[in-house]
Design a protein around this motif. Structure first.
Motif, mmCIF file in Angstrom:
data_model
loop_
_atom_site.group_PDB
_atom_site.id
_atom_site.type_symbol
_atom_site.label_atom_id
_atom_site.label_comp_id
_atom_site.label_asym_id
_atom_site.label_seq_id
_atom_site.Cartn_x
_atom_site.Cartn_y
_atom_site.Cartn_z
ATOM 1 N N SER A 189 0.825 -1.208 0.000
ATOM 2 C CA SER A 189 0.000 0.000 0.000
ATOM 3 C C SER A 189 0.858 1.256 0.000
ATOM 4 C CB SER A 189 -0.937 -0.001 1.217
ATOM 5 O OG SER A 189 -0.192 -0.057 2.431
ATOM 6 N N ALA A 192 2.428 1.687 -3.498
ATOM 7 C CA ALA A 192 1.467 2.162 -4.493
ATOM 8 C C ALA A 192 1.220 3.660 -4.365
ATOM 9 C CB ALA A 192 0.153 1.398 -4.348
ATOM 10 N N SER A 207 1.476 1.267 -17.676
ATOM 11 C CA SER A 207 1.234 0.024 -16.954
ATOM 12 C C SER A 207 2.310 -0.986 -17.324
ATOM 13 C CB SER A 207 -0.151 -0.530 -17.297
ATOM 14 O OG SER A 207 -0.383 -1.750 -16.627
ATOM 15 N N ASP A 211 2.048 -3.723 -12.197
ATOM 16 C CA ASP A 211 0.715 -3.215 -11.869
ATOM 17 C C ASP A 211 -0.310 -4.337 -11.759
ATOM 18 O OD1 ASP A 211 1.029 -0.153 -11.943
ATOM 19 O OD2 ASP A 211 2.088 -0.851 -13.726
ATOM 20 N N GLU A 215 -2.526 -4.931 -8.529
ATOM 21 C CA GLU A 215 -3.978 -5.018 -8.662
ATOM 22 C C GLU A 215 -4.521 -6.249 -7.957
ATOM 23 O OE1 GLU A 215 -7.402 -5.089 -12.179
ATOM 24 O OE2 GLU A 215 -5.286 -4.787 -12.684
ATOM 25 N N HIS A 219 -4.327 -2.852 -4.957
ATOM 26 C CA HIS A 219 -3.723 -1.526 -4.976
ATOM 27 C C HIS A 219 -3.495 -1.061 -6.415
ATOM 28 C CE1 HIS A 219 -3.069 -1.943 -0.687
ATOM 29 N NE2 HIS A 219 -2.414 -3.077 -0.897
ATOM 30 N N SER A 220 -3.384 0.255 -6.569
ATOM 31 C CA SER A 220 -3.101 0.853 -7.877
ATOM 32 C C SER A 220 -1.973 1.859 -7.707
ATOM 33 C CB SER A 220 -4.354 1.546 -8.423
ATOM 34 O OG SER A 220 -4.077 2.186 -9.657
ATOM 35 N N ARG A 221 -0.975 1.804 -8.584
ATOM 36 C CA ARG A 221 0.195 2.687 -8.448
ATOM 37 C C ARG A 221 -0.102 4.135 -8.797
ATOM 38 N NH1 ARG A 221 5.894 0.851 -10.922
ATOM 39 N NH2 ARG A 221 4.664 -0.171 -12.550
ATOM 40 N N ASN A 222 0.650 5.031 -8.164
ATOM 41 C CA ASN A 222 0.566 6.459 -8.439
ATOM 42 C C ASN A 222 1.663 6.817 -9.443
ATOM 43 O OD1 ASN A 222 0.143 9.202 -8.439
ATOM 44 N ND2 ASN A 222 0.921 9.547 -6.361
#
Length: 300
Positions: A189, A192, A207, A211, A215, A219-222
């Protein structure tokens, strides 16, 4: 099988057929007519009680039996060629040769650059021509002679090309010296949430396989920037609070310039191999270069 019915020419023809997967190209490779090679293929099918090659949308594909045969067949013929040819006629110190290598800029930095330096002492008249790797065209480039050798991750769909494993690469997370989030380490977390630069070799992508891993963990990366080359990343990182995942070998001699940590939960890896076509396999100069690359990588 009655081994009395097999001669060396049949085995050489079988090797060419399995490599080229096309009777016309294999016949040209062997300097014989297509009908003559077709007749030999029929003899081989009779001997092995198997079609060996069957028609496909483009060319021919090997049967399961043929795939079992190609490894031992090549090994046996290579041993015979080595016994007959020897290696006395090639002298690196005096050889005049140009080798064309396809690779990414990352491989160019960590493998080819040290190779160029090493060759100055061992083989001053051997020149290297480095080409940008084009995965979709690589097989044809190697077959046509546009490229002699590639250093990349092998494509399972191009099993007719020869390969030799060099190393497995992993990633580390880097940031500017003193970056507080790098020093503390990161869980998924936290990772990400960091503002990140990624590399998209094809250009413009936001992506990567990482990623997909995130996922699956929810979580999704910044991601704030997508670069076309790993070589740009350190300069961006040291002058900002951005972070990036980079191949470990890329930073091998530059660890003091950045803050870096392992990412234990990230299992992404990639394999780097030597890849070449049958047409250069027996060339003594090409063989020597492949050995130099392998030994250089092992030593580092």
């Amino acid at each position: 099988m009655d081994t009395k019915r097999i001669d060396l020419n049949l085995l050489v023809s079988l090797e060419a057929l399995l490599v080229e997967r096309n009777v016309t190209r294999a016949a040209a490779r062997l300097h014989m007519s297509q009908p003559a090679l077709s007749a030999q293929l029929n003899r081989l099918r009779d001997l092995f009680k198997d079609p060996l090659l069957v028609p496909a949308h483009r060319g021919m594909v090997p049967t399961a039996k043929a795939l079992e045969l190609i490894g031992p067949l090549r090994a046996s013929l290579d041993q015979l060629r080595g016994t007959l040819q020897g290696h006395d006629s090639f002298s690196p110190a005096t050889a005049k040769l140009t080798i064309s290598i396809a690779c990414t800029d990352y491989v160019e930095a960590v493998v080819v650059a040290p190779l160029i330096v090493a060759l100055r002492d061992k083989a001053p008249d051997i020149r290297l021509a480095v080409h940008r790797l084009a995965p979709a065209r690589l097989g044809q480039q190697l077959a046509d002679g546009d490229i002699d050798l590639a250093i990349a991750t092998a494509d399972a769909g191009q099993a007719h090309l020869r390969t030799r494993h060099l190393f497995e690469e992993s990633y580390i997370l880097i940031g500017r010296p003193g970056h507080p989030r790098i020093a503390e380490g990161v869980i998924p977390s936290g990772f990400a949430a960091l503002e990140q630069v990624i590399v998209s070799p094809s250009g413009g992508g936001f992506s990567t396989p990482v990623d997909a891993t995130l996922e699956a963990l929810g979580h999704s990366r910044n991601i704030v920037a997508s670069a076309a080359s790993f070589l740009l990343i350190p300069a961006i990182i040291v002058s900002s609070d951005l972070v990036a995942l980079v191949p470990r070998r890329l930073m091998r001699d530059r660890m003091a310039e950045v803050a870096w940590i392992e990412v234990p939960w990230l299992t992404e890896r990639f394999q780097v191999e030597l890849i070449w076509h049958e047409r250069t396999h027996g060339h003594q100069g090409q063989q020597w270069i492949r050995e130099q690359i392998h030994d250089l990588v092992v030593a580092t």
